[in-house]
Every structure is written in C-alpha cells, then in structure tokens.
Motif scaffolding. Structure first.
Motif, mmCIF file in Angstrom:
data_model
loop_
_atom_site.group_PDB
_atom_site.id
_atom_site.type_symbol
_atom_site.label_atom_id
_atom_site.label_comp_id
_atom_site.label_asym_id
_atom_site.label_seq_id
_atom_site.Cartn_x
_atom_site.Cartn_y
_atom_site.Cartn_z
ATOM 1 N N ILE A 13 0.935 -1.225 -0.079
ATOM 2 C CA ILE A 13 0.023 0.253 -0.118
ATOM 3 C C ILE A 13 0.998 1.259 0.010
ATOM 4 O O ILE A 13 0.583 2.276 -0.962
ATOM 5 C CB ILE A 13 -1.257 -0.079 1.286
ATOM 6 N N ASP A 14 1.930 1.421 1.044
ATOM 7 C CA ASP A 14 2.857 2.342 0.991
ATOM 8 C C ASP A 14 3.599 2.647 -0.640
ATOM 9 O O ASP A 14 3.685 3.849 -0.986
ATOM 10 C CB ASP A 14 3.714 2.235 2.030
ATOM 11 N N ALA A 15 4.005 1.688 -1.163
ATOM 12 C CA ALA A 15 4.754 1.582 -2.320
ATOM 13 C C ALA A 15 3.774 2.019 -3.581
ATOM 14 O O ALA A 15 3.999 3.142 -4.310
ATOM 15 C CB ALA A 15 5.082 0.252 -2.634
ATOM 16 N N ALA A 16 2.212 1.606 -3.662
ATOM 17 C CA ALA A 16 1.463 2.167 -4.421
ATOM 18 C C ALA A 16 1.221 3.607 -4.270
ATOM 19 O O ALA A 16 1.099 4.536 -5.243
ATOM 20 C CB ALA A 16 0.305 1.294 -4.179
ATOM 21 N N TYR A 17 0.854 3.973 -2.946
ATOM 22 C CA TYR A 17 0.924 5.433 -2.657
ATOM 23 C C TYR A 17 1.837 6.132 -3.495
ATOM 24 O O TYR A 17 1.632 7.342 -3.976
ATOM 25 C CB TYR A 17 0.388 5.577 -1.239
ATOM 26 N N VAL A 20 1.720 6.155 -7.303
ATOM 27 C CA VAL A 20 0.829 6.992 -7.814
ATOM 28 C C VAL A 20 0.750 8.439 -7.643
ATOM 29 O O VAL A 20 0.651 9.189 -8.557
ATOM 30 C CB VAL A 20 -0.582 6.374 -7.315
ATOM 31 N N TRP A 21 1.303 8.698 -6.462
ATOM 32 C CA TRP A 21 1.731 10.269 -6.255
ATOM 33 C C TRP A 21 2.687 10.722 -7.446
ATOM 34 O O TRP A 21 2.514 11.859 -7.652
ATOM 35 C CB TRP A 21 2.381 10.555 -4.601
ATOM 36 N N ARG A 22 3.655 10.069 -7.484
ATOM 37 C CA ARG A 22 4.903 10.486 -8.549
ATOM 38 C C ARG A 22 4.326 10.308 -9.930
ATOM 39 O O ARG A 22 4.665 11.524 -10.530
ATOM 40 C CB ARG A 22 5.811 9.618 -8.308
ATOM 41 N N THR A 23 3.619 9.215 -10.249
ATOM 42 C CA THR A 23 3.653 9.158 -11.711
ATOM 43 C C THR A 23 1.971 9.315 -12.130
ATOM 44 O O THR A 23 1.736 9.099 -13.273
ATOM 45 C CB THR A 23 4.157 7.808 -12.409
ATOM 46 N N GLY A 24 1.328 9.307 -11.125
ATOM 47 C CA GLY A 24 -0.551 9.186 -11.691
ATOM 48 C C GLY A 24 -0.726 7.644 -11.680
ATOM 49 O O GLY A 24 -0.014 6.784 -11.750
ATOM 50 N N PHE A 25 -2.048 7.612 -11.460
ATOM 51 C CA PHE A 25 -2.578 6.155 -11.705
ATOM 52 C C PHE A 25 -2.416 5.556 -12.724
ATOM 53 O O PHE A 25 -2.087 4.253 -12.867
ATOM 54 C CB PHE A 25 -4.028 6.376 -11.303
ATOM 55 N N ASN A 26 -2.713 6.276 -14.070
ATOM 56 C CA ASN A 26 -2.550 5.477 -15.164
ATOM 57 C C ASN A 26 -1.402 5.136 -15.638
ATOM 58 O O ASN A 26 -1.065 4.263 -16.391
ATOM 59 C CB ASN A 26 -3.101 6.558 -16.243
ATOM 60 N N THR A 28 1.054 4.086 -13.789
ATOM 61 C CA THR A 28 1.436 3.344 -12.654
ATOM 62 C C THR A 28 1.219 1.894 -13.103
ATOM 63 O O THR A 28 0.337 1.599 -13.168
ATOM 64 C CB THR A 28 0.977 3.678 -11.352
ATOM 65 N N SER A 29 2.640 1.109 -12.839
ATOM 66 C CA SER A 29 2.166 -0.273 -13.372
ATOM 67 C C SER A 29 2.284 -1.138 -11.882
ATOM 68 O O SER A 29 3.066 -0.748 -10.978
ATOM 69 C CB SER A 29 3.296 -0.953 -14.128
ATOM 70 N N LEU A 30 1.549 -2.217 -11.950
ATOM 71 C CA LEU A 30 2.007 -2.980 -10.831
ATOM 72 C C LEU A 30 3.197 -3.758 -10.935
ATOM 73 O O LEU A 30 3.672 -4.116 -9.536
ATOM 74 C CB LEU A 30 0.950 -4.431 -11.045
ATOM 75 N N ASP A 31 3.976 -3.871 -12.073
ATOM 76 C CA ASP A 31 5.454 -4.498 -11.998
ATOM 77 C C ASP A 31 6.070 -3.192 -11.007
ATOM 78 O O ASP A 31 7.042 -3.662 -10.324
ATOM 79 C CB ASP A 31 5.998 -4.337 -13.206
ATOM 80 N N THR A 32 5.750 -1.796 -11.187
ATOM 81 C CA THR A 32 6.766 -0.930 -10.692
ATOM 82 C C THR A 32 6.402 -0.692 -9.011
ATOM 83 O O THR A 32 7.286 -0.847 -8.372
ATOM 84 C CB THR A 32 6.506 0.524 -11.210
ATOM 85 N N LYS A 51 -5.279 -3.615 -10.027
ATOM 86 C CA LYS A 51 -4.775 -2.352 -9.797
ATOM 87 C C LYS A 51 -5.979 -1.534 -9.107
ATOM 88 O O LYS A 51 -5.791 -0.536 -8.298
ATOM 89 C CB LYS A 51 -4.127 -1.830 -11.159
ATOM 90 N N ASP A 52 -7.134 -1.611 -9.449
ATOM 91 C CA ASP A 52 -8.219 -0.974 -8.967
ATOM 92 C C ASP A 52 -8.445 -1.393 -7.377
ATOM 93 O O ASP A 52 -8.674 -0.486 -6.565
ATOM 94 C CB ASP A 52 -9.632 -1.341 -9.767
ATOM 95 N N ASP A 53 -8.374 -2.704 -7.023
ATOM 96 C CA ASP A 53 -8.499 -3.114 -5.799
ATOM 97 C C ASP A 53 -7.624 -2.610 -4.826
ATOM 98 O O ASP A 53 -7.564 -2.077 -3.715
ATOM 99 C CB ASP A 53 -8.456 -4.650 -5.663
ATOM 100 N N LEU A 54 -6.239 -2.518 -5.497
ATOM 101 C CA LEU A 54 -5.123 -1.800 -4.814
ATOM 102 C C LEU A 54 -5.270 -0.415 -4.419
ATOM 103 O O LEU A 54 -4.969 0.032 -3.374
ATOM 104 C CB LEU A 54 -3.740 -2.106 -5.381
ATOM 105 N N LEU A 55 -5.663 0.349 -5.416
ATOM 106 C CA LEU A 55 -6.002 1.839 -5.377
ATOM 107 C C LEU A 55 -7.074 1.916 -4.110
ATOM 108 O O LEU A 55 -6.891 2.989 -3.452
ATOM 109 C CB LEU A 55 -6.515 2.236 -6.665
ATOM 110 N N GLU A 56 -8.338 0.936 -4.256
ATOM 111 C CA GLU A 56 -9.043 1.088 -3.155
ATOM 112 C C GLU A 56 -8.389 1.087 -1.862
ATOM 113 O O GLU A 56 -8.857 1.802 -0.933
ATOM 114 C CB GLU A 56 -10.260 0.048 -3.408
ATOM 115 N N ALA A 57 -7.592 0.205 -1.739
ATOM 116 C CA ALA A 57 -7.202 -0.002 -0.398
ATOM 117 C C ALA A 57 -6.093 1.081 -0.136
ATOM 118 O O ALA A 57 -6.119 1.562 1.182
ATOM 119 C CB ALA A 57 -6.051 -1.511 -0.426
ATOM 120 N N VAL A 58 -5.345 1.616 -0.971
ATOM 121 C CA VAL A 58 -4.808 2.820 -0.668
ATOM 122 C C VAL A 58 -5.480 4.108 -0.302
ATOM 123 O O VAL A 58 -4.942 4.661 0.874
ATOM 124 C CB VAL A 58 -3.845 3.107 -1.787
#
Length: 85
Positions: A13-17, A20-26, A28-32, A51-58
């Motif tokens: 969750i922290d990595a995703a946040y 997404v903060w740096r590059t935007g949702f679109n 951002t890849s799950l690989d990254t 990716k949508d489920d992860l964004l929801e958790a974030v």
C-alpha cells in the motif's frame, strides 16, 4: 502455502501510494509497485486482485489516517467558547 502478513500488505500500500503520487494512476504499473515494495508481482496479486482493488486499499488506508489526525486535532480543541479564544 505462505501466510499473508500485515507488514507486507502495508508495504504494498505504501509503495502504491508513493508511485501513484509520483506518476499518476494511469502511468503506474503493478510491476513498478511490486519492485518498489520489494516483492514479486505474484505476491502482489495474492494480496490484491487488480490495480483498482489496490487503489481502493490505498485510498481507504490514507482516508483512515486523515480521519485519525482530524480526530486528534478535534480532541485538543477546548469545548467552551472562552477556551477557543
């Protein structure tokens, strides 16, 4: 089969946040996100189906943190009018 850990979920969750903060949702890849969290993509998918489920958790996690901060601020505000001045 390995058990899921709260620490790993939080790292994801922290990595995703951060990503997404740096590059935007679109962009951002799950690989990254997996690389930033120090896990494999397969492990990421064992915690989140998409990716949508992860964004929801974030969003849910950071919403809860904001609500807690606001509650702490509200708890420090005096209840009486004279105390507010």
């Amino acid at each position: 089969m390995r058990r899921k850990s709260d620490a790993t979920r939080r790292r994801i969750i922290d990595a995703a946040y951060e990503q997404v903060w740096r590059t935007g949702f679109n962009r951002t890849s799950l690989d990254t996100i997996a690389e930033r969290a120090g896990i494999t993509k397969r492990t990421l998918y064992s915690y989140f189906r998409s990716k949508d489920d992860l964004l929801e958790a974030v969003l849910s996690h950071y919403n809860d943190l904001a609500a807690q901060r606001l509650q702490r601020i509200g708890d420090r505000i005096p209840a009486d009018r004279d105390g507010l001045i």
